[in-house]
Scaffold this motif. Structure first.
Motif, PDB file in Angstrom:
ATOM      1  N   UNK A 294      -3.715   1.203   8.392  1.00  0.00           N
ATOM      2  CA  UNK A 294      -3.094   0.159   9.207  1.00  0.00           C
ATOM      3  C   UNK A 294      -1.621   0.428   9.481  1.00  0.00           C
ATOM      4  N   UNK A 295      -1.116   1.587   9.026  1.00  0.00           N
ATOM      5  CA  UNK A 295       0.268   1.968   9.275  1.00  0.00           C
ATOM      6  C   UNK A 295       1.240   1.566   8.192  1.00  0.00           C
ATOM      7  N   UNK A 296       0.818   0.731   7.230  1.00  0.00           N
ATOM      8  CA  UNK A 296       1.721   0.332   6.149  1.00  0.00           C
ATOM      9  C   UNK A 296       1.852   1.448   5.123  1.00  0.00           C
ATOM     10  N   UNK A 297       2.993   1.450   4.439  1.00  0.00           N
ATOM     11  CA  UNK A 297       3.269   2.435   3.394  1.00  0.00           C
ATOM     12  C   UNK A 297       3.370   1.711   2.057  1.00  0.00           C
ATOM     13  N   UNK A 298       2.918   2.365   0.987  1.00  0.00           N
ATOM     14  CA  UNK A 298       2.883   1.764  -0.332  1.00  0.00           C
ATOM     15  C   UNK A 298       3.268   2.788  -1.389  1.00  0.00           C
ATOM     16  N   UNK A 299       3.659   2.282  -2.556  1.00  0.00           N
ATOM     17  CA  UNK A 299       3.900   3.142  -3.712  1.00  0.00           C
ATOM     18  C   UNK A 299       3.597   2.345  -4.972  1.00  0.00           C
ATOM     19  N   UNK A 344      -1.662  -8.602  -0.138  1.00  0.00           N
ATOM     20  CA  UNK A 344      -2.272  -7.402  -0.694  1.00  0.00           C
ATOM     21  C   UNK A 344      -2.450  -6.324   0.368  1.00  0.00           C
ATOM     22  N   UNK A 345      -2.598  -5.066  -0.039  1.00  0.00           N
ATOM     23  CA  UNK A 345      -2.921  -4.009   0.926  1.00  0.00           C
ATOM     24  C   UNK A 345      -4.234  -4.329   1.638  1.00  0.00           C
TER      25      UNK A 345
END
Length: 666
Positions: A294-299, A344-345
């Protein structure tokens, strides 16, 4: 990680944080903060939030790998054996343990002493093979194991080969795979050593060394440890932690070169917390950020749980999921580490439970992966075959144990143990211990003053009661925040308290050398004589379950005193993870709630989820009690249930007019 001069490191961290504060605040004003978003009216029918930590308890130095729709995580295991547990998830929130890479009897381990063992397990995938790279204690060299799949089997560790100019290859390394599939080791060998080198098809180091020692030559970033990299829109991003006390700094470059002039300093990715009561204010040792469809970035990153005036650092470094934002000019930023509900993701869970300690009836042919030991000797002193359906702990002249990582501030541990104690020094029961066992809690059956006794002790706090039941007894240790209470029973239903509650703040706070770099463990122990254990229960559902111990929630206000108070007109819910609801043939058939209300409402109880993947087991009407300080007990029958479940409490009613303090199963 390094044992040299903790005080110096803390001072360095302070000055680094002060230096970067102004820059971090400037970045904060450039991006929109990630805050909980209003939900549509169907929110109470779905779980769209998460609350950090998603991995409660000791999970230090996380490294994260995304392969297709699957996520895999590893990190430092230090002296906990078997070493290097690998976790798997589909949604970044629910995790399962799928393998342990290095067996307890690996004979090349440099040291198994507290604080030693295996550091920084970095899981990766390249050239069609899964690999984990790790350090064999500080100064013990870099090793790797490989597998066709993360669940193993994993190959025997082999030492990583280097080129003549590589030099030492450290204790806190990670792996970066470029867009063209070329893998590199991000090397961290000392406080002032930061380097990059290509890896060949066999997994060993080859090719030209990229020397970045200039990064921390003057110790500007404290230790500049745990470096990781990612690539976005043609930029290489190099992330490094200050040390265990916080700070996460960023450099970027258009090319992988040694020239310092080609790298741009972007400051600290995490802003300082605006909330003085926030539990997590020293976040760092982040994984490489990655992008979802969806284009979001996470860590994922670590932090000690240490809200102002309430230190839980002794439980270890806990893991938190963060959404990473990017400014228009390509600067990554996480506005603040929140312990409130966040969106949430956009990923679907595949039926996994919230990652918490697991109950065990010891009925299998092999010991569950969730157990660990604090040394090799303990890992040899158990059997699940000698008394089928029971775990036998077999101490020599000292104490042995079997443990899981402690998680949470509210739970009740239960076990049934057989021990025919007949001499001083013989005991068996429930055990909580700091990383080097310098602080521990023992709830046990034993022998003192010429008779069988129950003992409940931590340091100078000691309570005893005579054991008139016999050699087969039940024990329960209940944690309500820092307060521990010990009980014994003949049948596991009717309990008698042993003495008074014990204040466990000494165990829960930070220990010397950061608790030997690990968090508190909990489980079972025996000393002086063999003992058999029928089961181990985490978060006993027949005991009081305060909603203040929620692992996830939305639409409510939580407090230690009043539990969950509905604060949203759309309804709200609370999730208690890992609740043990009945065992085997002894299924639970009832539930009890403690509630207070200003107007009528209702409470629904679900297990495992709030949609078709879960199951609603009760609907309980709530009538006005006249005050939110006036509590009543409500009961209901439920379908017969057993096993360990995530329990959801969904509250329906007027805003600020209904509160649920606790529940228990019957």
């Amino acid at each position: 990680m390094n044992f040299k001069s903790i005080i110096s490191r803390c001072c360095l961290t302070f000055f680094c944080c002060a230096y970067w504060y102004q820059g971090a605040m400037a970045q904060l004003n450039k991006v929109e903060e990630i805050r909980p978003v209003p939900y549509p009216t169907d929110v109470a029918e779905q779980v769209r939030t998460y609350v950090n930590p998603v991995l409660a308890g000791d999970h230090p130095d996380p490294t994260l790998l995304k392969v297709g729709d699957d996520f895999y995580m590893c990190g430092s295991s230090f002296h906990f054996v078997p070493n290097l547990p690998v976790l798997h998830s589909k949604d970044l929130l629910h995790w399962e343990l799928v393998s342990r890479v290095v067996p307890a009897d690996w004979n090349e381990l440099k040291s198994g002493a507290p604080g030693a063992g295996i550091w920084q397990g970095a899981i990766t995938y390249f050239y069609g093979t899964y690999r984990i790279y790790f350090s064999n204690s500080a100064g013990g060299g870099q090793y790797m194991s490989s597998a066709a799949k993360p669940s193993g089997p994993w190959s025997a560790p082999e030492k990583v080969k280097t080129t003549p100019d590589t030099g030492p290859i450290g204790y806190d390394n990670s792996i970066f795979v470029d867009d063209d599939g070329t893998p590199y080791m991000i090397i961290k060998a000392s406080q002032t050593t930061n380097r990059i080198q290509q890896i060949d098809h066999s997994g060993h180091l080859t090719g030209k060394l990229i020397n970045l020692d200039w990064i921390n030559r003057y110790k500007k970033y404290s230790w500049a440890e745990g470096p990781v990299m990612c690539k976005r829109e043609g930029w290489y991003y190099y992330f490094m932690a200050g040390d265990v006390t916080g700070g996460q700094y960023i450099l970027r470059s258009r090319s992988l070169v040694a020239d310092s002039a080609k790298w741009e300093n972007l400051g600290n990715i995490f802003a300082f917390s605006k909330d003085p009561d926030n539990r997590f204010r020293s976040v760092n040792h982040m994984s490489s950020p990655f992008q979802l469809s969806d284009g979001t970035w996470w860590c994922i990153a670590q932090s000690y749980d240490a809200p102002k005036g309430d230190d839980w650092s002794g439980q270890g470094r806990q893991d938190l999921i963060f959404q990473v934002q990017w400014t228009a000019d390509g600067r990554p930023f996480v506005p603040y580490p929140s312990d409130q509900p966040l969106t949430r993701p956009d990923l679907k869970n595949n039926g996994l439970a919230w990652r918490l300690p697991r109950s065990d009836e010891f009925s299998g042919s092999n010991l569950s992966l969730y157990w660990h030991f604090l040394n090799k000797n303990a890992a040899r002193r158990y059997s699940i075959a000698e008394n089928k359906g029971w775990l036998r702990l077999k101490p020599d002249t000292g104490r042995t144990h079997i443990l899981q990582k402690e998680a949470g501030h509210y739970y009740s541990l239960v076990t049934r143990v057989k021990l025919n104690a007949g001499a001083p020094g013989q005991a068996a029961g429930i055990y909580l211990a700091s990383g080097n066992e310098s602080v521990n809690v023992r709830l046990c059956t034993g022998f003192n003053d010429g008779k069988k006794t129950f003992n409940f002790a931590m340091g100078g706090q000691l309570f005893s009661a005579e054991n008139t039941i016999g050699e087969s007894v039940w024990l329960k240790l209940e944690r309500q925040a820092h307060e521990l209470t010990g009980y014994y029973s003949a049948d596991g239903r009717q309990w008698r308290q042993i003495g008074k509650a014990i204040n466990a703040a000494e165990l829960d706070k930070a220990q010397p050398n950061f608790n030997s770099w690990v968090g508190t463990s909990m489980g079972l122990f025996a000393e002086g004589k063999d003992a058999d254990f029928d089961l181990f229960v985490y978060k006993d559902g027949y005991s009081e379950l305060p909603l203040a111990g929620a692992n996830n929630y939305w639409g409510v206000t939580l407090s230690q005193l009043n539990g969950a108070t509905l604060n949203n007109d759309a309804g709200g819910w609370v999730m208690l993870g890992g609740v043990d609801i009945g065992r085997g043939a002894n299924k639970t058939t009832g539930i009890s709630l403690t509630a207070a209300a200003l107007s009528s409402g209702s409470v629904e109880i679900w297990i495992d989820d709030l949609n078709k993947d879960g199951r609603r087991i009760a609907v309980i009407p709530v009538k006005p009690t006249g005050s939110l300080d006036k509590w009543i007990t409500l009961t209901a029958k439920i379908p017969a249930i057993a096993g360990q479940h995530d329990v959801y409490v969904k509250i329906k009613g007027a805003k600020d007019a209904l509160a649920i303090r606790s529940l228990s199963f019957k």
